[in-house]
Scaffold this active site. Sequence first.
Site, PDB file in Angstrom:
ATOM      1  N   HIS A 105       0.880  -1.179   0.000  1.00 22.29           N
ATOM      2  CA  HIS A 105       0.000   0.000   0.000  1.00 22.29           C
ATOM      3  C   HIS A 105       0.917   1.228   0.000  1.00 22.29           C
ATOM      4  CE1 HIS A 105      -2.659   2.966   1.998  1.00 22.29           C
ATOM      5  NE2 HIS A 105      -3.670   2.223   1.586  1.00 22.29           N
TER       6      HIS A 105
ATOM      7  N   ASP B  47       3.106  -4.687   7.855  1.00 21.25           N
ATOM      8  CA  ASP B  47       1.893  -3.883   7.795  1.00 21.25           C
ATOM      9  C   ASP B  47       0.711  -4.845   7.898  1.00 21.25           C
ATOM     10  OD1 ASP B  47      -0.337  -2.488   7.067  1.00 21.25           O
ATOM     11  OD2 ASP B  47       0.472  -1.703   5.176  1.00 21.25           O
TER      12      ASP B  47
ATOM     13  N   GLN C  62      -4.530  -5.315   6.789  1.00 20.37           N
ATOM     14  CA  GLN C  62      -5.541  -6.180   6.170  1.00 20.37           C
ATOM     15  C   GLN C  62      -5.489  -7.595   6.731  1.00 20.37           C
ATOM     16  OE1 GLN C  62      -7.879  -5.033   4.383  1.00 20.37           O
ATOM     17  NE2 GLN C  62      -7.094  -3.063   3.707  1.00 20.37           N
TER      18      GLN C  62
ATOM     19  N   LYS D  91     -10.152  -0.977  10.767  1.00 20.39           N
ATOM     20  CA  LYS D  91     -10.281  -2.181   9.926  1.00 20.39           C
ATOM     21  C   LYS D  91     -10.715  -3.392  10.764  1.00 20.39           C
ATOM     22  CE  LYS D  91      -7.416  -0.547   6.408  1.00 20.39           C
ATOM     23  NZ  LYS D  91      -7.977   0.364   5.420  1.00 20.39           N
TER      24      LYS D  91
ATOM     25  N   CYS E 191      -4.927   2.628  -3.574  1.00 24.27           N
ATOM     26  CA  CYS E 191      -3.676   3.105  -2.944  1.00 24.27           C
ATOM     27  C   CYS E 191      -2.576   2.050  -3.091  1.00 24.27           C
ATOM     28  CB  CYS E 191      -3.878   3.475  -1.483  1.00 24.27           C
ATOM     29  SG  CYS E 191      -5.207   4.648  -1.235  1.00 24.27           S
TER      30      CYS E 191
HETATM   31  N1  C6P Z   1      -6.294   0.623   3.007  1.00 20.41           N
HETATM   32  C1  C6P Z   1      -8.144   0.302   1.471  1.00 20.41           C
HETATM   33  O1  C6P Z   1      -9.214   0.637   0.953  1.00 20.41           O
HETATM   34  P1  C6P Z   1      -4.786   3.764   7.502  1.00 20.41           P
HETATM   35  O2  C6P Z   1      -5.426   4.665   6.501  1.00 20.41           O
HETATM   36  O3  C6P Z   1      -3.555   4.354   8.104  1.00 20.41           O
HETATM   37  O4  C6P Z   1      -5.744   3.225   8.493  1.00 20.41           O
HETATM   38  O5  C6P Z   1      -4.333   2.458   6.661  1.00 20.41           O
HETATM   39  C2  C6P Z   1      -3.474   2.545   5.574  1.00 20.41           C
HETATM   40  C3  C6P Z   1      -3.239   1.196   4.992  1.00 20.41           C
HETATM   41  C4  C6P Z   1      -1.997   0.610   5.139  1.00 20.41           C
HETATM   42  N2  C6P Z   1      -1.748  -0.623   4.690  1.00 20.41           N
HETATM   43  C5  C6P Z   1      -2.695  -1.354   4.081  1.00 20.41           C
HETATM   44  C6  C6P Z   1      -2.365  -2.744   3.606  1.00 20.41           C
HETATM   45  C7  C6P Z   1      -3.970  -0.830   3.889  1.00 20.41           C
HETATM   46  O6  C6P Z   1      -4.903  -1.560   3.288  1.00 20.41           O
HETATM   47  C8  C6P Z   1      -4.254   0.489   4.347  1.00 20.41           C
HETATM   48  C9  C6P Z   1      -5.590   1.116   4.114  1.00 20.41           C
HETATM   49  C10 C6P Z   1      -7.642   1.054   2.680  1.00 20.41           C
HETATM   50  O7  C6P Z   1      -7.478  -0.636   1.036  1.00 20.41           O
HETATM   51  C11 C6P Z   1      -7.765   2.529   2.507  1.00 20.41           C
HETATM   52  S1  C6P Z   1      -6.674   3.151   1.281  1.00 20.41           S
END
Ligand code: C6P
Length: 417
Positions: free
Chosen positions: A134, A211, A214, A237, A375
């Site tokens: 991401h 990370d 997910q 999440k 993203c």
């Molecule tokens: N992905 C998606 O629709 P934040 O925004 O900090 O909570 O998470 C960022 C982020 C980082 N790593 C991974 C693997 C992610 O999937 C995400 C967030 C969302 O896939 C919003 S872009």
Amino acid sequence: MATKVIEEMTRPVFDVNVLRQDFPILTEEVYGKPFTYLDSAASAQKPRQVIEAISKVYSTEYSNVHRGVHYMSQKTTDAMEEAREKIRSFVNASSIREIIFVRGATEGINLVASSWGRRNLSAGDEIILTMLEHHSNIVPWQLMAEEVGASLKVVPIDRDGVLDIDTYSNLLSDKTKFVAVTHVSNALGTILPVTELIRLAHERGAKVLVDGCQAAPHMKIDVRSLDADFYVLSGHKIYGPSGIGILYGKEKLLEAMPPYQGGEEMIDVVTFDKTTYADLPFKFEAGTPHIAGAIGMGAAVNYITAVGLENIAAHENDLLKYGTNKLKGIDSLEIVGQAPEKAAILSFNLTGVHPHDVGTILDREGIAVRTGHHCAQPVMDYFDIASTVRASLGLYNNRSDIDALVAALERVKEIFG
Ligand code: C6P
């Protein structure tokens, strides 16, 4: 909990239709149609238990934390620190000193890239990422690499979205100082073999950040058995509030890192000559934290723990198989990402129809999916596409949701001939 949590041995019974009653938003209508939520990878919906925990904070136990001697401040501080302990147990960290509250995964990664990176990286060093990252696990490393003169190496994937481990092994060298890798791809759903990736990196003396954004909603996370140096996840999440998440870091590493931001909370003694810092975890928590968020995240952890991550994984895997078979039955639909080890994400395209048009028509049918690059632009570049339609599943989805999606996709096809 409306969940039929009947203790059968130690595993609660999982009944999705009973569980759905915990999520008030699922009874909403959209354009007069039942609301079908297939966008949990972007952000999961919240159960009543989380909503009530947040409401309780503001109704009965709110004040600033770690400051007041008064009753209410103590009560709020206790509630927030209880949440930290729940999250420690959830990821199986050794100590609450290793659990830093941050705004979310993005902030956690930026914290490590800035603080660990600035102290430990120098010109000529290499940072390994994967093509599945991401943007939040790419850009902070790019910024730090530019600052110190380090370079990024990228592990490729194959057409199914599976990581090329041989190339990863070959990229690892004495120059490798850091590996930043996603546990589950948000764009394709691929589950990465992080235990193996961490073991290989450690053989070369490199540190690893995982990370877990997910992964955490779908599988049990055990930072100690993974031997991860750092692990990040976001509250929203895992059915908790947005604007809160955690960075897990091994205590020894966090101890040796300089603060990320300066301000209140993170200090011990301040004079104009010199400031000394608070102990972990507060050294990394400058400013008034997202108090209700942290407590709400604790409630979310309670909730999914009570439902059972094994149950959630089994249910979602069943649904993923069902959905994959149904989508494969649609002419001119191509699933993007078919790794054998996959979490509950279905990315796809319909030949000749722009994903945004698909998303807009699905929306009019009450179905929420995400369309775009998610993203994860390098993944799209690899498949030579600009975007996909992504249906992502949560614990509350059922076969009717998939059937609604499939029926709506058939209508998209009719409209576009
Ligand atoms: N992905 C998606 O629709 P934040 O925004 O900090 O909570 O998470 C960022 C982020 C980082 N790593 C991974 C693997 C992610 O999937 C995400 C967030 C969302 O896939 C919003 S872009």
